[in-house]
Design a protein around this motif. Structure first.
Motif, PDB file in Angstrom:
ATOM      1  N   VAL A  29      -6.892  33.558  31.761  1.00 31.63           N
ATOM      2  CA  VAL A  29      -6.253  32.243  31.676  1.00 31.63           C
ATOM      3  C   VAL A  29      -5.306  32.117  32.858  1.00 31.63           C
ATOM      4  CG1 VAL A  29      -4.819  30.698  30.299  1.00 31.63           C
ATOM      5  CG2 VAL A  29      -6.395  32.289  29.152  1.00 31.63           C
ATOM      6  N   SER A  30      -5.406  31.031  33.605  1.00 30.47           N
ATOM      7  CA  SER A  30      -4.563  30.837  34.787  1.00 30.47           C
ATOM      8  C   SER A  30      -3.185  30.304  34.401  1.00 30.47           C
ATOM      9  CB  SER A  30      -5.221  29.865  35.764  1.00 30.47           C
ATOM     10  OG  SER A  30      -6.440  30.390  36.238  1.00 30.47           O
ATOM     11  N   LEU A  31      -2.166  30.794  35.118  1.00 32.16           N
ATOM     12  CA  LEU A  31      -0.796  30.312  34.948  1.00 32.16           C
ATOM     13  C   LEU A  31      -0.481  29.308  36.050  1.00 32.16           C
ATOM     14  CD1 LEU A  31       0.943  33.750  34.364  1.00 32.16           C
ATOM     15  CD2 LEU A  31       0.855  31.903  32.693  1.00 32.16           C
ATOM     16  N   THR A  32       0.108  28.178  35.711  1.00 34.99           N
ATOM     17  CA  THR A  32       0.487  27.199  36.736  1.00 34.99           C
ATOM     18  C   THR A  32       1.737  27.650  37.491  1.00 34.99           C
ATOM     19  OG1 THR A  32       1.753  25.966  35.081  1.00 34.99           O
ATOM     20  CG2 THR A  32      -0.518  25.259  35.488  1.00 34.99           C
ATOM     21  N   SER A  33       2.536  28.500  36.868  1.00 37.12           N
ATOM     22  CA  SER A  33       3.735  29.030  37.520  1.00 37.12           C
ATOM     23  C   SER A  33       4.137  30.328  36.821  1.00 37.12           C
ATOM     24  CB  SER A  33       4.888  28.025  37.443  1.00 37.12           C
ATOM     25  OG  SER A  33       6.099  28.630  37.862  1.00 37.12           O
ATOM     26  N   ALA A  34       4.616  31.275  37.613  1.00 37.35           N
ATOM     27  CA  ALA A  34       5.083  32.535  37.036  1.00 37.35           C
ATOM     28  C   ALA A  34       6.307  32.311  36.145  1.00 37.35           C
ATOM     29  CB  ALA A  34       5.422  33.521  38.149  1.00 37.35           C
ATOM     30  N   ASP A  58      -0.897  39.316  34.816  1.00 37.13           N
ATOM     31  CA  ASP A  58      -0.999  39.639  36.236  1.00 37.13           C
ATOM     32  C   ASP A  58      -0.200  38.592  37.016  1.00 37.13           C
ATOM     33  OD1 ASP A  58      -1.670  40.188  38.817  1.00 37.13           O
ATOM     34  OD2 ASP A  58      -3.837  40.184  38.533  1.00 37.13           O
ATOM     35  N   LYS A  59       1.091  38.875  37.244  1.00 39.42           N
ATOM     36  CA  LYS A  59       1.967  37.890  37.894  1.00 39.42           C
ATOM     37  C   LYS A  59       1.550  37.611  39.328  1.00 39.42           C
ATOM     38  CE  LYS A  59       6.392  38.192  35.452  1.00 39.42           C
ATOM     39  NZ  LYS A  59       7.842  38.444  35.624  1.00 39.42           N
ATOM     40  N   SER A  60       1.113  38.662  40.025  1.00 35.15           N
ATOM     41  CA  SER A  60       0.770  38.481  41.437  1.00 35.15           C
ATOM     42  C   SER A  60      -0.385  37.510  41.620  1.00 35.15           C
ATOM     43  CB  SER A  60       0.412  39.830  42.066  1.00 35.15           C
ATOM     44  OG  SER A  60      -0.709  40.412  41.410  1.00 35.15           O
ATOM     45  N   ASN A  61      -1.306  37.477  40.670  1.00 31.63           N
ATOM     46  CA  ASN A  61      -2.456  36.566  40.756  1.00 31.63           C
ATOM     47  C   ASN A  61      -2.352  35.396  39.783  1.00 31.63           C
ATOM     48  OD1 ASN A  61      -3.980  38.105  42.730  1.00 31.63           O
ATOM     49  ND2 ASN A  61      -4.320  39.610  41.109  1.00 31.63           N
ATOM     50  N   LEU A  62      -1.194  35.296  39.069  1.00 29.64           N
ATOM     51  CA  LEU A  62      -0.963  34.224  38.096  1.00 29.64           C
ATOM     52  C   LEU A  62      -2.098  34.143  37.079  1.00 29.64           C
ATOM     53  CD1 LEU A  62       0.498  31.364  40.342  1.00 29.64           C
ATOM     54  CD2 LEU A  62       1.726  32.920  38.823  1.00 29.64           C
ATOM     55  N   ARG A  75      -9.658  41.934  45.840  1.00 31.71           N
ATOM     56  CA  ARG A  75      -9.347  42.280  44.450  1.00 31.71           C
ATOM     57  C   ARG A  75     -10.595  42.760  43.725  1.00 31.71           C
ATOM     58  NH1 ARG A  75      -6.224  36.682  43.321  1.00 31.71           N
ATOM     59  NH2 ARG A  75      -8.234  35.998  44.138  1.00 31.71           N
ATOM     60  N   ARG A  76     -10.440  43.794  42.904  1.00 27.55           N
ATOM     61  CA  ARG A  76     -11.581  44.325  42.144  1.00 27.55           C
ATOM     62  C   ARG A  76     -12.047  43.322  41.104  1.00 27.55           C
ATOM     63  NH1 ARG A  76      -9.533  50.555  40.979  1.00 27.55           N
ATOM     64  NH2 ARG A  76      -9.910  51.349  43.110  1.00 27.55           N
ATOM     65  N   ILE A  77     -13.347  43.086  41.072  1.00 30.77           N
ATOM     66  CA  ILE A  77     -13.895  42.121  40.108  1.00 30.77           C
ATOM     67  C   ILE A  77     -14.959  42.748  39.204  1.00 30.77           C
ATOM     68  CG2 ILE A  77     -13.428  40.113  41.544  1.00 30.77           C
ATOM     69  CD1 ILE A  77     -16.316  40.217  42.501  1.00 30.77           C
ATOM     70  N   GLY A  78     -15.086  44.073  39.266  1.00 28.22           N
ATOM     71  CA  GLY A  78     -16.082  44.738  38.423  1.00 28.22           C
ATOM     72  C   GLY A  78     -16.867  45.751  39.227  1.00 28.22           C
ATOM     73  N   GLY A  79     -18.098  45.981  38.788  1.00 29.85           N
ATOM     74  CA  GLY A  79     -18.915  46.953  39.501  1.00 29.85           C
ATOM     75  C   GLY A  79     -20.316  47.058  38.913  1.00 29.85           C
ATOM     76  N   ILE A  80     -21.169  47.827  39.602  1.00 31.96           N
ATOM     77  CA  ILE A  80     -22.530  48.108  39.152  1.00 31.96           C
ATOM     78  C   ILE A  80     -22.601  49.579  38.790  1.00 31.96           C
ATOM     79  CG2 ILE A  80     -24.967  48.163  39.780  1.00 31.96           C
ATOM     80  CD1 ILE A  80     -23.855  45.362  39.570  1.00 31.96           C
ATOM     81  N   VAL A  81     -23.080  49.856  37.566  1.00 31.58           N
ATOM     82  CA  VAL A  81     -23.207  51.226  37.087  1.00 31.58           C
ATOM     83  C   VAL A  81     -24.695  51.591  37.113  1.00 31.58           C
ATOM     84  CG1 VAL A  81     -22.867  52.799  35.149  1.00 31.58           C
ATOM     85  CG2 VAL A  81     -21.169  51.032  35.645  1.00 31.58           C
ATOM     86  N   THR A  82     -25.018  52.693  37.789  1.00 31.21           N
ATOM     87  CA  THR A  82     -26.403  53.160  37.880  1.00 31.21           C
ATOM     88  C   THR A  82     -26.550  54.417  37.036  1.00 31.21           C
ATOM     89  OG1 THR A  82     -26.590  52.281  40.119  1.00 31.21           O
ATOM     90  CG2 THR A  82     -28.239  53.899  39.436  1.00 31.21           C
ATOM     91  N   LEU A  83     -27.503  54.376  36.093  1.00 35.80           N
ATOM     92  CA  LEU A  83     -27.786  55.504  35.212  1.00 35.80           C
ATOM     93  C   LEU A  83     -29.137  56.097  35.615  1.00 35.80           C
ATOM     94  CD1 LEU A  83     -26.964  53.645  31.872  1.00 35.80           C
ATOM     95  CD2 LEU A  83     -25.385  54.974  33.276  1.00 35.80           C
ATOM     96  N   SER A  84     -29.204  57.379  35.806  1.00 37.49           N
ATOM     97  CA  SER A  84     -30.474  58.022  36.165  1.00 37.49           C
ATOM     98  C   SER A  84     -30.619  59.349  35.429  1.00 37.49           C
ATOM     99  CB  SER A  84     -30.556  58.236  37.684  1.00 37.49           C
ATOM    100  OG  SER A  84     -29.474  59.027  38.137  1.00 37.49           O
ATOM    101  N   GLY A  85     -31.914  59.694  35.115  1.00 38.01           N
ATOM    102  CA  GLY A  85     -32.209  60.919  34.381  1.00 38.01           C
ATOM    103  C   GLY A  85     -33.474  60.742  33.575  1.00 38.01           C
TER     104      GLY A  85
END
Length: 523
Positions: A121-126, A155-159, A87-97
């Protein structure tokens, strides 16, 4: 194709070596100065971003990031990160110039980050999503308004409930969502019941559900298709209803066992209106259900009760398989089959659970004329009845000592050597019946009586207290064995009960109240 210099070999990832050649020293110095000026004017900056911020930076079809590169003059590269589950949790952005270009791009990136902070916020049940969203989404809209502009996605799939916006708005939205979920959990209990147990919970035309509601004061909504049960009401009412539901369905039982059932065995196992399975359930104190999809009986309860119920189910399944077998006897042996007024035959049928069909006696028939007796019933019951009849045909005695499964298995596993010695010493056959509930002793009448006494002594030694002997008057002993005093005298006490009761056994009727599964029949 020239070999690399030591300086080239020492380069770090991302570095490059520029080689300058000139005709004069002055030209070389000038070129070096220009290159140094260019290099010093180019900078690089890295910043971590949440997945929400990365998505906002890229924009639809990459439009936002392209515009930012164009307006700032900086090069922007995004490297996305994923967790162990992909699952995507973010990323690193590189700026150059140039410094100015990177500074401009960084200011824009920081603004995007500030506007796209994320709290989860976590769901205990969908199943709580409906309570959280509210009618037509009214709860979510109110959270977004009250939090100061945060956006809420579920996000139901990840509760997970994702709250995005400024740091303040996202934190405020997350706090409101937690409060809503806590209230939903207090006022609503979501229980997942196995589908095979749902009929027990619902009852005929919902009668069981209604009974729970009346008893507890809670509202119960159960779906027989999904197994989801929703309980609403005051906390104490919900607690009482949940406890009742778990008890009825055996949800929290420490032991569970599944016994396979063939399609053609389901009807006989259930019985009319499920009476047979209900009888097993009540006798062993378990929750017994039929899973038609998996074709098995599911038993829930404590370990010993489940084991006993499983044995009872297997026996019922064996009895559901109907077989037929014949035994040929002589006409003058039929008195030993019937007993006085048919008492011995009735007892044989009752104890084996079979139907023993004896053809009408032919008038004027001789004593040695063959009589074919047909036995119909379950596999093990037929075997038991046939063993008795074959013993009579051979002028022998077949005696069953009913002990129950636990005692029988203990005896056959721990005392096999002693049982073999009894067979050799008494010239009898001693075998555990295939259903595992009794021991059969077959041999001459006098030998069987002694062998039975030996087996009883073994039972007392290996399972103390398994046998309970009751001394009764001889007349009552004869009645218990299916013989009257007159017929016992006439028959010499040769046979009695289900295939013949040795005198030693008849004098101690009620002996086999075995503890095994509570099945002692006192044969």
């Amino acid at each position: 194709g020239r070999p690399r210099s030591a300086a080239a070999q020492a380069l770090l990832p991302g570095e490059a070596l520029v080689v300058v050649r000139a005709d004069t020293e002055a030209a070389l110095v000038d070129a070096r100065a220009q290159i140094t000026a260019i290099v010093s004017s180019v900078v690089e900056d890295r910043v971590g971003m949440t997945d929400a911020a990365v998505a906002a930076l890229i924009g639809t079809g990459g439009k936002t990031i392209q515009e930012l590169q164009s307006t700032s003059g900086a090069s922007i590269n995004v490297s996305r990160e994923k967790d162990a589950d992909g699952r995507r949790i973010g990323g690193i952005v590189t700026l150059s110039g140039t410094r100015a270009a990177v500074a401009t791009a960084r200011a824009a990136v920081d603004a995007i980050i500030a506007e796209n902070h994320e709290e989860t916020v976590s769901l205990t049940s969908a199943e709580y999503v409906g309570s959280l969203v509210g009618k037509a989404g009214e709860n979510i809209r109110k959270v977004e308004e009250d939090s100061g502009g945060a956006s809420i996605t579920i996000d139901k799939s990840n509760l997970l409930v994702r709250c995005r916006g400024t740091a303040t708005a996202a934190a405020s939205a997350a706090a409101i969502v937690r409060d809503l979920l806590a209230r939903a959990e207090r006022e609503n209990a979501i229980i997942h019941v196995d589908l095979d147990a749902m009929p027990l919970l619902i009852g005929k035309k919902g009668a069981q559900i209604k009974a729970i509601e009346e008893e507890t004061g809670a509202s119960v909504d159960a779906s027989g298709r999904t197994g989801v049960v929703r309980v609403k009401g005051p906390e104490e009412c919900i607690a009482a209803a949940v406890a009742k539901i778990k008890s009825l369905t055996g949800m929290d039982a420490p032991a569970r066992e599944e016994v396979p059932v063939a399609e053609d065995q389901i009807g006989p196992l259930l019985g009319r209106g499920g009476a047979n399975l209900t009888k097993i359930q009540e006798a062993h104190g378990v929750v017994a259900t039929l899973n038609r999809t998996a074709k098995c009986v599911v038993l829930r309860g404590d370990a010993s009760s489940v084991a006993g119920a499983a044995a009872a189910v297997r026996k019922a399944l064996r009895d559901a398989i109907r077989v037929e077998q014949t035994v040929t006897l002589k006409s003058d042996q039929m008195g030993d089959v019937f007993g006085r007024n048919g008492a011995r035959l009735r007892q044989l049928q009752d104890e084996s659970g079979t139907n023993v069909d004896v053809p009408p006696r032919k008038s004027g028939g001789r004593g040695s004329e063959p009589v074919v007796v047909t036995v119909r019933g379950g596999v093990h019951g037929v075997l038991r009845a046939v063993t008795v009849l074959e013993a009579i045909a051979a002028g022998r005695l077949a005696y069953y000592l009913t002990l129950g499964e636990l005692v029988t298995s203990t005896l056959t596993s721990r005392a096999q050597a002693q049982l073999s010695r009894i067979e050799a010493d008494r010239a009898v056959t001693v075998r555990a019946h295939p259903d595992g509930t009794c021991i059969a002793v077959v041999g001459a009448s006098s030998a069987v009586a002694a062998a039975v006494a030996d087996v009883e002594a073994l039972v007392e030694f290996f399972v103390p207290g398994a046998l309970q002997k009751v001394v009764v008057p001889s007349t009552l002993a004869n009645e218990l064995s299916g013989e009257s005093a007159k017929s016992a005298k006439k028959g010499g006490g040769k046979r009695g009960g289900a295939g013949g009761k040795p005198k030693a056994a008849a004098a101690a009727e009620g002996e086999a109240e075995g503890e095994g599964e509570g099945e002692g029949e006192g044969e």
